[in-house]
Structures are given as structure tokens and as C-alpha cells.
Design an enzyme around this catalytic site. Structure first.
Site, PDB file in Angstrom:
ATOM      1  N   ASP A 145      -9.070  42.170  14.798  1.00  0.00           N
ATOM      2  CA  ASP A 145      -9.407  42.365  13.391  1.00  0.00           C
ATOM      3  C   ASP A 145      -9.737  43.819  13.086  1.00  0.00           C
ATOM      4  OD1 ASP A 145      -8.853  40.022  12.215  1.00  0.00           O
ATOM      5  OD2 ASP A 145     -10.920  39.377  11.890  1.00  0.00           O
ATOM      6  N   ASP A 448     -18.726  28.379  12.887  1.00  0.00           N
ATOM      7  CA  ASP A 448     -18.445  27.528  14.039  1.00  0.00           C
ATOM      8  C   ASP A 448     -19.157  26.178  13.929  1.00  0.00           C
ATOM      9  OD1 ASP A 448     -20.779  28.918  14.178  1.00  0.00           O
ATOM     10  OD2 ASP A 448     -20.426  29.797  16.150  1.00  0.00           O
TER      11      ASP A 448
END
Ligand SMILES: *[C@@H]1O[C@H](CO)[C@@H](O)[C@H](O)[C@H]1NC(C)=O
Ligand SMILES: *[C@@H]1O[C@H](CO)[C@@H](O)[C@H](O)[C@H]1NC(C)=O
Length: 736
Positions: A145, A448
Site C-alpha cells: 500500500d 478484522d
């Protein structure tokens, strides 16, 4: 296979000592009942002459104790019925030869080459490439990223080094398979000279590669002569910044290409570099966005039915971890409804006494408890997923797709690179269910946990596996502020889930067992703990100065339940901690961090949540960590607490610590001198005095850092000054 000959691929161990735990829990509950009896029976309302403050303080005590009891109850629910699993890898190998094993895709995510050095990233990548698993069935995807050519360059070098490293790992049965960790912990073999020679050659080429990458990382850009070596670098001509660039995708090792072999002629796993498209006008959704791009791209390239995802700082320490996980998925009787197998998060760089705490008890007792209640939460790293479950399929007996049906004719990966780039573009997700129903969920600070909840809410089960030989080793923050900020983010995101429609009680109503819905509260309610804790840290000492007793006299009957709960509860915590391998000083550090987190991280987490609910949106408290330098690392290794920055968090910590110190000093000089019978004072205020002493003891490192230390990790003078003023004001208020 006939059911008669069925042998399970995994088993569970009975929990040791759980009878003891249950007796402890029940007895503490009984004692708590007595405490509430006392609180109600002795409510100062009934005595006319009591000042109103005393009544309110009493109510506060009652509410705090009520909260602690509720939280204790949730903890007991979590730990009541833990499950400890193990696997039969030999049975797996007997049933599935190399050809029959399913494919596995491995996702490694990195975000910033300055914080996550490329050398660390490729050590992780190499460690997972070397899994004890047929290489033609493995594909490794690195999501960058940061969109950095430095990372790309490092990965390119790693793909070359893998040709040496993988055969070496096979031959020497190298463990751990991360070259960095291996060479750090294993000295050169002395016995066999041929072997020693080879060891030396490999180490030399690793060191060369590493120093090459480090040099270029320091330089900040890849020199022109190296850029010419690989056409992939041309893509960076179109990169204007890390927030504005097209998708970059390169298949560095193509598993379908017969020329992709190591120096011994064995196949290599596929290795793909991906930096998804970033544009300023599109939200990138952090790690969840990266994960979803990887899911789509990998579905086109390898489409393995199982996906392992790890953080870039988390290398594989156990080359059998994939086989371990497959023992659950491939179990003919019990495997069809398992969505993910979660490994614990363990750390390679903890110091002996874990000065900033660790997740030891969470990993050793709480997640096995989750497993017993229906399945562990997904903690974002070290987790093997079933692709369909992650992609949003609901579980149902009839619909359960056999993974074998997912066979995928692999085209040469290089030829489909262009299609894949489209899958990683910003616009692809517009008006789709990605991030909502499909893939990792967007919009949470703890994406998550939210993703795990949504998978479980769709009817899937999950499994927790904590093998003897640790599967993954990651990094912990090495300063106090970083630790507190990390916990603030977690606590904030978890509370946000609790307050949203994704709260397990609503969202998981249909498919999650009630005890699992309740188990999640142990984390979702981290932040509200701060109220009761702050109350207990401040008010009893304040009342001590004011002369208001809040607990029963030591000499009377009612002190027994209090003493019992306090003593037994802490002894249990100590035994639990030492049982799972901690040291006694480590436990003390854990207690300190428990206090610090509850009085700072969780407080800020609550404030941010309130601001968000009031639509004032953006967090008012921007607290940033700092880059660790040499001194910081040295202090970390010597287990000296590192303050160093002026953060509002430290002001709170120091104020509370100093206030308790002042209370104790004032008590010593004033009260004892006035009352000629010190024993009587102790009888009335025994609990408050003890609490105050304990708090002072726990806070010792703060006094040291505020007044005695000279190094860069001391509490800045401005923070000390401000905290002392606040604490003095509070004491003065109490006394006069
Ligand atoms: C922990 O990690 C830091 C930063 O990567 C490193 O410098 C340090 O030596 C490690 N500490 C230990 C005890 O392994
Ligand atoms: C990591 O693996 C090594 C080598 O197999 C082993 O000796 C070590 O105990 C493992 N580390 C942890 C923390 O379990």
C-alpha cells in the site's frame, strides 16, 4: 471413504485445572454477593447526619463494583469452557499426497517502507515461501500500500534469493524459515565441513542482498542501472505519489512457467507483487481495502480455496502451520463448516518481563475460551481462511461447496496481468458489495474483528490453534506511548462495534450461540472499564484525605468478603499468568499496563466515541507515536519505561500517580499525628490506605521518570509541572 474407518484429523485436550477455575469463580461470586449486601445494608442514606457527598460517593462505589462484577461475569463466561486443539498431520499426509492437497494463497500486507523496512518484509515473504508444502500449490501475494519501488526492488531480490534459500531450507530442515531470524539465532554449524561451507555461502548471499537493499532504502530511490534490469520499474513512471497511482502488478515468479525453478530444479511458489490503484478521490479503506483487492486478484491468478494472511512483520516460525490448519478444513466429518483457523499473535521481540504487557493471557486462555463458545474472533493476522466464507457465502449444509469443486485451470499468470490490474482499481468496488457483504468489512478501526463477526453471523464456525511450536512471530511496539495508542485504537473500534448494528447481540442473534455473543463483550467493553477504574484510582484516596470511610472496618465481619475477593482474584491472575509462561515481574508489569490502559487509552477511546456519536466526527486528540531510535531500543531492551513525549496521556497518568502519592504523604503527616491512636485510623481506613499504597507502588516508574531520571525517556518537565499542579489542587480540595 467409509465412515467405519474414519479417523479425525484433529483432537482436543481436556483443559487442566478447570475444576479449580470453576471453584474459584463460584466462590468469588458468593463473596461478591456479600459485598453487595454490605453496600445496600450500610447505605449512608439512613443516617440523618451524613453529608450528601458521602451518599454520592457511596453510590459511585456501588456502581463501580457493579460494573466490575458484570465484567468479571463476562470473563468467567469466556474462560469457563476452553478448548485446546492439536492435529494429526501424519493422517493428513496419508490421505492426501502432494497432488491431492488444495492450493493455498498467502497474503502479506505492507503499508509504508519507512515504518516497515523492506528487508523485514522480504524476510517474512521468504519465510512463507519456504513452507513445508508442495510449491506448485502455493502462491504468495505481497500487497504494497506504500506503492514503493523500494519494496518492489526488495521483492525482486528476494525472488532471486529464494532460488538458493528454498533448497537450503529443505536440505537442512531450517527452522525458522525467515533468513533474518534464522541467521540471528543459529550459529554456523561446526561439524560437517561441506554443510558449513554451504551455510556460509547462503549467509553471505543473504547479507549481500540485505545490505544492498538497505543501501538503496537509505538512498530513497532505485538507481537507474538497477531500474534497467527489470521492466517492472517502468511502472513507477506513472506514480505521482503513494496516494495517487495506477495499479501495479507483477508476477515475479510464475508457478505455471516450467522455467521457474530453484537451483536444484524444483518448482518455486508463485510470487506476485501488487500495489492497488490509489486515487485521492477514492477512499482506500486501509488494510481491509488491500485485502479485498488481493482476494480478487488472487481469484484470477491462482484461486486457491484457502487463504493465509499475515502482517509483513510476522514471519512464519513453524513451517508446518499450513498443514496444521488444513487438518481442520479437510476433516471429512467436522471440517465443512469451518470458515477460518486462527493462530495466536505472538511476538519475537518481547523482553523477558514484558514491560509494556503482552497478549499472553488473551492468547493462552481467552481465545481457547472463545473456541469453546463457538469460535475465536479473527485477529487480522496469522489466520487461514476458507475463500468462500471470506467472500461472503452464507453457510448452509446443502450449499457447502466442496473445495475440490473449485478447481481452477491456471493460465500463465503473466498473460492475465492486465485483467488483474482492473480488479485492483479504485472504481471496481463502486456499487458492489465489497467491504459490505463480501470480503473484509470496511468502516471500522478493527476491521478484522468486524470481519470475523460477520463470518460467524453467516453461520460459519471458526477454530483456534495454538501449537506447541509457535506458528508466527511478530513485533510489539517498543515505547509506552505506541502501546497506549495502539490500545486506544483497538478499544475505540471495539466499542464502536458494540454501539453499532454489528453488535453481536443484534447481528449474531440468529447464528452465533449466546455465549459467543456474550464473549465478544470482553473486548467490546474494554473502553467502558475506564469509568470504574478511574473511580477506584481517584475517589478512595480523595475520601481518605477528606476522612470519609468507604469500606468496612478491618476488624468487622464485612471486611472478609472484600479481603477474599481482592486476594483470591489477584492470586488467580498471578497463577494464570505464570502458568502460561510469564514471570512474576512480568505479571507486575502487566498489572501496571492494565492500570495505564484503563486510565488513558480507554478514556480517550470513550471520548472519541462520544464525539463520533455527536457527529463532531474527527478525533480531537491526535496522538502520534514516534520513530524508534537507538536510545529507545536500548531502553526497551533494558526494560526501562519510555515516556519521552509530552502527551495528554502522560499528564493523566502522572496526575493520578502524584495525587495518590500526596494523599499518602498527607495522611502520614496529618492524620496519624492528630489521631493519637494510629491503629484506629488503620482499622477504619485500612482498605483505602492499602489501595493507596498499592497504587503508589504500581506507579513507582512514574515518580522515577518525573523526578529522578535524566535520559531521553523521562517525563518531560512540562508534563511533570502540569500534573503536580493538578494533583496538588485536588489534594488541597480534599483537605480543606
Ligand atoms: C525489538 O524490535 C526492535 C525494532 O525492530 C529492535 O531494534 C529490538 O532489538 C528488538 N528487541 C528485542 C528484545 O528483540
Ligand atoms: C520458533 O522456532 C524455533 C525453531 O524451531 C523454536 O526453537 C522456538 O521455540 C520458536 N519460538 C517460539 C517463541 O516458540
Amino acid at each position: 471413504m467409509g465412515n467405519s474407518g474414519y479417523l479425525p484429523l484433529s483432537g482436543t485436550k481436556p483443559a487442566r485445572g478447570y475444576f479449580l477455575f470453576r471453584s474459584y469463580a463460584v466462590s468469588v461470586f458468593i463473596a461478591i454477593c456479600f459485598i453487595f449486601w454490605y453496600r445496600l445494608a450500610y447505605f449512608p442514606l439512613l443516617e440523618v447526619e451524613t453529608p450528601p457527598t458521602q451518599r454520592w460517593v457511596w453510590v459511585g462505589m456501588f456502581l463501580s463494583e457493579l460494573w466490575f462484577t458484570l465484567y468479571f461475569f463476562i470473563t468467567v463466561v469466556v474462560k469457563w469452557n476452553p478448548v485446546f486443539r492439536y492435529t494429526f498431520k501424519d493422517r493428513l499426509s496419508a490421505r492426501y499426497d502432494d497432488e491431492a492437497l488444495p492450493g493455498v494463497d498467502i497474503f502479506v500486507c505492507t503499508a509504508d517502507p519507512r515504518i516497515e523496512p523492506p528487508t523485514m518484509v522480504i524476510s517474512t515473504v521468504l519465510s512463507v515461501m519456504a513452507y513445508d508444502y508442495p510449491p506448485q500449490k502455493l502462491s504468495i501475494y505481497l500487497s504494497d500500500d506504500g506503492g514503493s519501488d523500494l519494496t518492489f526492488y526488495a521483492l525482486l531480490e528476494a525472488s532471486r534469493f529464494a532460488q538458493l534459500w528454498l533448497p537450503f531450507c529443505r536440505k537442512l530442515k531450517v527452522e525458522p524459515t525467515s533468513p533474518h531470524a534464522y541467521f540471528q539465532t543459529h550459529p554456523q554449524p561446526v561439524d560437517d565441513s561441506a554443510l558449513a561451507n554451504q551455510w556460509f555461502t547462503i549467509k553471505k548471499s543473504y547479507e549481500d542482498m540485505k545490505s544492498g537493499i538497505e543501501t538503496i532504502t537509505k538512498l530513497g530511490k532505485v538507481p537507474a542501472d538497477i531500474r534497467k534490469e527489470h521492466k517492472g520499474f517502468d511502472e513507477w513512471d506513472f506514480v505521482s505519489s503513494r496516494h495517487d497511482h495506477p495499479s501495479i502488478l507483477h508476477v515475479l515468479v510464475d508457478g505455471t512457467d516450467p522455467n521457474s525453478i530453484d537451483i536444484e530444479g524444483k518448482a518455486l511458489p508463485t510470487l506476485v507483487y501488487l500495489s492497488r490503484e490509489k486515487r485521492p478521490q477514492f477512499h482506500h479503506h486501509f488494510k481491509a481495502g488491500a485485502l479485498n483487492a488481493l482476494i480478487r486478484v488472487s481469484s484470477r491468478i491462482s484461486n486457491a480455496p484457502f487463504i493465509l494472511n499475515v502482517d509483513c512483520d510476522m514471519y512464519s516460525n513453524n513451517s508446518e502451520a499450513i498443514r496444521d490448519a488444513l487438518c481442520f478444513f479437510l476433516d471429512e466429518e467436522n471440517g465443512h463448516d469451518i470458515a477460518y483457523v486462527q493462530y495466536p499473535q505472538t511476538f519475537s521481540n518481547l523482553t523477558r518481563n514484558e514491560i509494556y504487557g503482552s497478549l499472553r493471557v488473551v492468547m493462552e486462555f481467552e481465545l481457547p475460551g472463545f473456541d469453546g463458545n463457538g469460535g475465536p474472533c479473527y485477529i487480522g493476522t496469522g489466520c487461514v481462511h476458507r475463500r468462500e466464507a471470506l467472500c461472503g457465502t452464507k453457510y448452509s449444509k446443502e450449499l457447502a461447496v466442496e473445495w475440490k469443486a473449485m478447481k481452477h485451470d491456471r493460465e500463465s499468470a503473466s498473460s492475465i496481468a492486465e485483467d488483474c490490474k482492473a480488479l485492483a482499481s479504485c472504481a471496481y468496488e463502486e456499487n458492489t458489495l465489497w467491504g459490505k457483504e463480501m470480503g473484509a468489512k470496511y468502516g471500522s478501526l478493527v476491521e478484522d474483528i468486524l470481519t470475523g463477526i460477520s463470518i460467524q453471523a453467516r453461520g460459519w464456525r471458526s477454530v483456534y490453534l495454538n501449537p506447541e511450536k509457535t506458528a508466527f512471530l511478530g513485533m510489539v511496539p517498543t515505547t509506552l506511548l505506541d502501546t497506549l495508542v495502539q490500545h486506544k485504537r483497538w478499544a475505540e473500534g471495539l466499542l464502536q462495534i458494540f454501539l453499532s448494528k454489528h453488535c453481536t447481540f443484534l447481528y449474531g442473534r440468529q447464528n452465533m450461540p449466546l455465549k459467543l455473543q456474550l464473549s465478544y463483550c470482553i473486548y467490546m467493553l474494554w473502553a467502558p472499564n475506564s469509568f470504574a477504574t478511574l473511580y477506584f484510582v481517584f475517589v478512595p484516596s480523595f475520601c481518605l484525605l477528606k476522612g470519609i470511610p468507604l469500606f468496612p472496618k478491618i476488624s468487622c465481619f464485612w471486611s472478609i468478603p472484600f479481603l477474599y475477593v481482592i486476594f483470591v482474584h489477584r492470586v488467580h491472575s498471578l497463577v494464570e499468568f505464570v502458568w502460561c509462561g510469564g514471570t512474576i515481574r512480568g505479571w507486575l508489569n502487566e498489572q501496571r499496563m492494565w492500570l495505564f490502559k484503563r486510565t488513558t487509552s480507554y478514556v480517550f477511546a470513550i471520548i472519541d466515541n462520544i464525539l463520533m456519536l455527536c457527529r463532531c466526527l474527527k478525533s480531537a486528540f491526535v496522538i502520534t507515536g514516534k520513530v524508534a531510535d537507538h536510545d529507545v531500543n536500548q531502553r526497551y531492551e533494558q526494560e526501562i519505561m519510555d515516556f519521552g513525549a509530552s502527551s495528554p496521556m502522560f499528564t493523566i497518568l502522572a496526575t493520578l500517580a502524584l495525587f495518590n502519592l500526596f494523599s499518602l504523604i498527607a495522611l502520614g503527616t496529618k492524620k496519624i499525628a492528630v489521631c493519637d491512636v494510629g491503629m484506629e485510623v488503620f482499622d477504619i481506613f485500612g482498605f483505602q490506605i492499602t489501595l493507596c499504597c498499592l497504587l503508589v507502588f504500581v506507579n513507582l516508574p512514574i515518580y522515577q521518570a518525573a523526578f529522578f531520571r535524566k535520559d531521553g525517556g523521562k517525563i518531560p518537565a512540562s508534563v511533570t509541572l502540569m500534573s503536580s499542579t493538578f494533583a496538588l489542587l485536588a489534594s488541597a480540595l480534599a483537605i480543606y
